[in-house]
Design an enzyme around this catalytic site. Structure first.
Site, short mmCIF file in Angstrom:
data_model
loop_
_atom_site.label_atom_id
_atom_site.label_comp_id
_atom_site.label_asym_id
_atom_site.label_seq_id
_atom_site.Cartn_x
_atom_site.Cartn_y
_atom_site.Cartn_z
N LYS A 14 -15.20 -38.51 31.06
CA LYS A 14 -14.29 -39.26 30.22
C LYS A 14 -12.81 -38.77 30.71
O LYS A 14 -11.68 -39.51 31.08
CB LYS A 14 -14.01 -38.56 28.82
CG LYS A 14 -15.31 -39.13 27.99
CD LYS A 14 -15.55 -38.53 26.66
CE LYS A 14 -15.12 -37.30 26.41
NZ LYS A 14 -16.59 -36.62 26.50
N ARG A 128 -17.97 -27.52 37.03
CA ARG A 128 -16.75 -27.66 36.76
C ARG A 128 -16.20 -26.23 36.23
O ARG A 128 -15.09 -25.70 36.38
CB ARG A 128 -16.41 -28.56 35.52
CG ARG A 128 -15.15 -28.67 35.24
CD ARG A 128 -14.87 -29.82 34.01
NE ARG A 128 -15.23 -29.45 32.69
CZ ARG A 128 -15.22 -30.39 31.59
NH1 ARG A 128 -15.06 -31.62 31.97
NH2 ARG A 128 -15.60 -30.12 30.34
P1 ADP Z 1 -15.69 -31.98 26.79
O1 ADP Z 1 -15.47 -33.29 26.74
O2 ADP Z 1 -16.12 -31.50 28.08
O3 ADP Z 1 -16.42 -31.23 25.53
P2 ADP Z 1 -13.22 -31.54 25.48
O4 ADP Z 1 -11.66 -31.05 26.36
O5 ADP Z 1 -12.90 -32.99 25.19
O6 ADP Z 1 -14.13 -31.35 26.72
O7 ADP Z 1 -13.26 -30.72 24.31
C1 ADP Z 1 -13.41 -29.36 24.63
C2 ADP Z 1 -13.65 -28.58 22.90
O8 ADP Z 1 -12.40 -28.94 22.13
C3 ADP Z 1 -14.70 -29.22 22.49
O9 ADP Z 1 -16.04 -28.50 22.41
C4 ADP Z 1 -14.07 -29.10 20.67
O10 ADP Z 1 -14.68 -27.58 20.35
C5 ADP Z 1 -12.68 -29.30 20.71
N1 ADP Z 1 -12.44 -30.50 20.57
C6 ADP Z 1 -11.93 -31.35 21.23
N2 ADP Z 1 -11.81 -32.62 20.65
C7 ADP Z 1 -12.09 -32.41 19.45
C8 ADP Z 1 -12.34 -33.17 18.21
N3 ADP Z 1 -11.74 -34.57 18.34
N4 ADP Z 1 -12.91 -32.96 17.15
C9 ADP Z 1 -13.14 -31.45 16.99
N5 ADP Z 1 -13.08 -30.60 17.96
C10 ADP Z 1 -12.72 -31.23 19.24
#
Ligand code: ADP
Length: 192
Positions: A14, A128
């Site tokens: 993403k 990563r």
């Molecule tokens: P990935 O897609 O690799 O899991 P992200 O950067 O999107 O990485 O998310 C990292 C962490 O941030 C998640 O594991 C979660 O703990 C938190 N997080 C991100 N977006 C959300 C969301 N919309 N709701 C709840 N927790 C979130």
């Protein structure tokens, strides 16, 4: 406005595809993961609270991320559209997002869902973790936990948008360019 959700499990690409899509379509990128990491590096109280969940591979509570998104929408009036990356991750977040957009007389144009097998996800995330400096990427247990959270809480978000016929599956394995071209083809069909 054209508002797009890029959906898929952790490691599905993403972030990579979002960067390319915002450059092509002039959308404002809203990544809750990036917003949370920025809160952590600025040592805000929100960041400190979120870190405890993120380090375990758990989702951050809905009210925290919904509040962050609500502020981001207000801070960016007049953009061509938003690209939501990593949000919504629960059905409650999806319902809250719809309400926030409705207040602005806006809606989601499409959800593009990247499909990647679990073994490929773990492989990509561990790789990563060698360079990203993200503590949640270099521990296989934390990675597995993020995938379990995805299956238990996030996968249902696709069902939520499916009821409005807004979901399109895109193959997430292949070259970055191949996947990007497939995503663009779906957007071009829908953008005015
Ligand atoms: P990935 O897609 O690799 O899991 P992200 O950067 O999107 O990485 O998310 C990292 C962490 O941030 C998640 O594991 C979660 O703990 C938190 N997080 C991100 N977006 C959300 C969301 N919309 N709701 C709840 N927790 C979130």
């Amino acid at each position: 406005m054209f508002n797009l959700i890029l959906f898929g499990p952790p490691g599905s690409g993403k972030g990579t595809q979002s960067e390319k899509l915002i450059a092509r379509y002039g959308l404002k990128h809203l990544s809750t993961g990036d917003l949370l990491r920025s809160e952590i590096s600025r040592q805000t109280s929100l960041g400190q609270a979120a870190k405890n969940f993120m380090d375990k591979g758990e989702l951050v509570p809905d009210e925290v991320v919904i509040g962050m998104i609500s502020s981001s929408l207000d801070e960016n009036p007049g953009v061509a559209g938003f690209l939501f990356d990593g949000f919504p991750r629960t059905s409650a977040q999806a319902e809250a997002l719809d309400k926030l957009l409705q207040l602005k007389k806006e809606s989601i144009g499409v959800m593009l869902a990247l499909h990647v097998t679990e073994e490929e996800l773990v492989k990509r995330l561990l790789k990563r973790g060698e360079t990203s400096g993200r503590s949640d990427d270099n521990n296989e247990n934390v990675i597995r936990n993020r995938i379990i959270e995805y299956q238990n809480k996030t996968a249902a978000v696709a069902d939520y948008y499916q009821q409005f016929n807004k979901v399109v599956m895109v193959e997430g394995e292949g070259t970055i360019e191949e996947i990007f071209n497939d995503l663009c083809a779906e957007i071009d069909k829908r953008i005015k």
